[in-house]
Design a protein around this motif. Sequence first.
Motif, PDB file in Angstrom:
ATOM      1  N   THR A  80       3.031  -0.942   2.631  1.00  0.00           N
ATOM      2  CA  THR A  80       4.280  -0.377   3.129  1.00  0.00           C
ATOM      3  C   THR A  80       5.401  -0.971   2.284  1.00  0.00           C
ATOM      4  O   THR A  80       5.527  -2.182   2.199  1.00  0.00           O
ATOM      5  CB  THR A  80       4.479  -0.735   4.619  1.00  0.00           C
ATOM      6  OG1 THR A  80       3.333  -0.290   5.350  1.00  0.00           O
ATOM      7  CG2 THR A  80       5.726  -0.086   5.174  1.00  0.00           C
ATOM      8  N   ARG A 115       2.883   3.785   2.110  1.00  0.00           N
ATOM      9  CA  ARG A 115       3.897   4.264   3.055  1.00  0.00           C
ATOM     10  C   ARG A 115       5.256   3.650   2.771  1.00  0.00           C
ATOM     11  O   ARG A 115       5.349   2.521   2.320  1.00  0.00           O
ATOM     12  CB  ARG A 115       3.513   3.858   4.479  1.00  0.00           C
ATOM     13  CG  ARG A 115       2.189   4.382   4.916  1.00  0.00           C
ATOM     14  CD  ARG A 115       2.356   5.393   6.003  1.00  0.00           C
ATOM     15  NE  ARG A 115       1.095   6.047   6.232  1.00  0.00           N
ATOM     16  CZ  ARG A 115       0.983   7.345   6.359  1.00  0.00           C
ATOM     17  NH1 ARG A 115       2.033   8.101   6.296  1.00  0.00           N
ATOM     18  NH2 ARG A 115      -0.180   7.890   6.581  1.00  0.00           N
ATOM     19  N   ALA A 117       8.466   2.079   4.539  1.00  0.00           N
ATOM     20  CA  ALA A 117       8.687   1.381   5.804  1.00  0.00           C
ATOM     21  C   ALA A 117       9.440   2.285   6.772  1.00  0.00           C
ATOM     22  O   ALA A 117      10.393   2.961   6.373  1.00  0.00           O
ATOM     23  CB  ALA A 117       9.460   0.091   5.572  1.00  0.00           C
ATOM     24  N   ASN A 128       6.057  10.003   2.406  1.00  0.00           N
ATOM     25  CA  ASN A 128       4.720   9.572   2.831  1.00  0.00           C
ATOM     26  C   ASN A 128       3.686  10.674   2.602  1.00  0.00           C
ATOM     27  O   ASN A 128       2.569  10.403   2.152  1.00  0.00           O
ATOM     28  CB  ASN A 128       4.718   9.139   4.296  1.00  0.00           C
ATOM     29  CG  ASN A 128       5.422   7.817   4.506  1.00  0.00           C
ATOM     30  OD1 ASN A 128       5.610   7.037   3.577  1.00  0.00           O
ATOM     31  ND2 ASN A 128       5.819   7.563   5.733  1.00  0.00           N
TER      32      ASN A 128
END
Length: 159
Positions: A80, A115, A117, A128
């Motif tokens: 992330t 990803r 955050a 994403n």
Amino acid sequence: MVSTLINANPIIYEKKERRTRTSPPTTNDDYAVEPIDQLEIFDILRDIKDPEHPYSLEELKVITEDAVEVDDHRSYVRVTFTPTVEHCSMATIIGLCLRVKLMRSLPSRYKVDIRVAPGSHATEAAVNKQLNDKERVAAALENPNLLDMVDECLAPSYN
């Protein structure tokens, strides 16, 4: 890199000290003999250069050790990352750099999830989706300009 800066004055953080390994991780084709852990993944990613600045993703706190999750038994890695600004136009490039570096570094058995955050980017869901769609990633890597940019970000720096 990029001619107009999205974040002209980013905050620069100090790099963490590198962990010392007693021996390099060993692999047997697609299976790591020693389990891959969070610190090892962070070490793989920490020196990726930002597409806009001469700093690493670690120095900009785009990537942190805590943002890496590893389940070696299930061959799963999640990274992330946090763009420096909410409207960062380079978020997909940064994510693509993270994915490509892991594709080139990990055994092929690993599923990698990249990803943004939660709450850190204006188009988080779209970014994403792009970063985790195999066909979109493959198409992006067929674009010579994007591939050059990714390779430039992944090139080792000697400072």
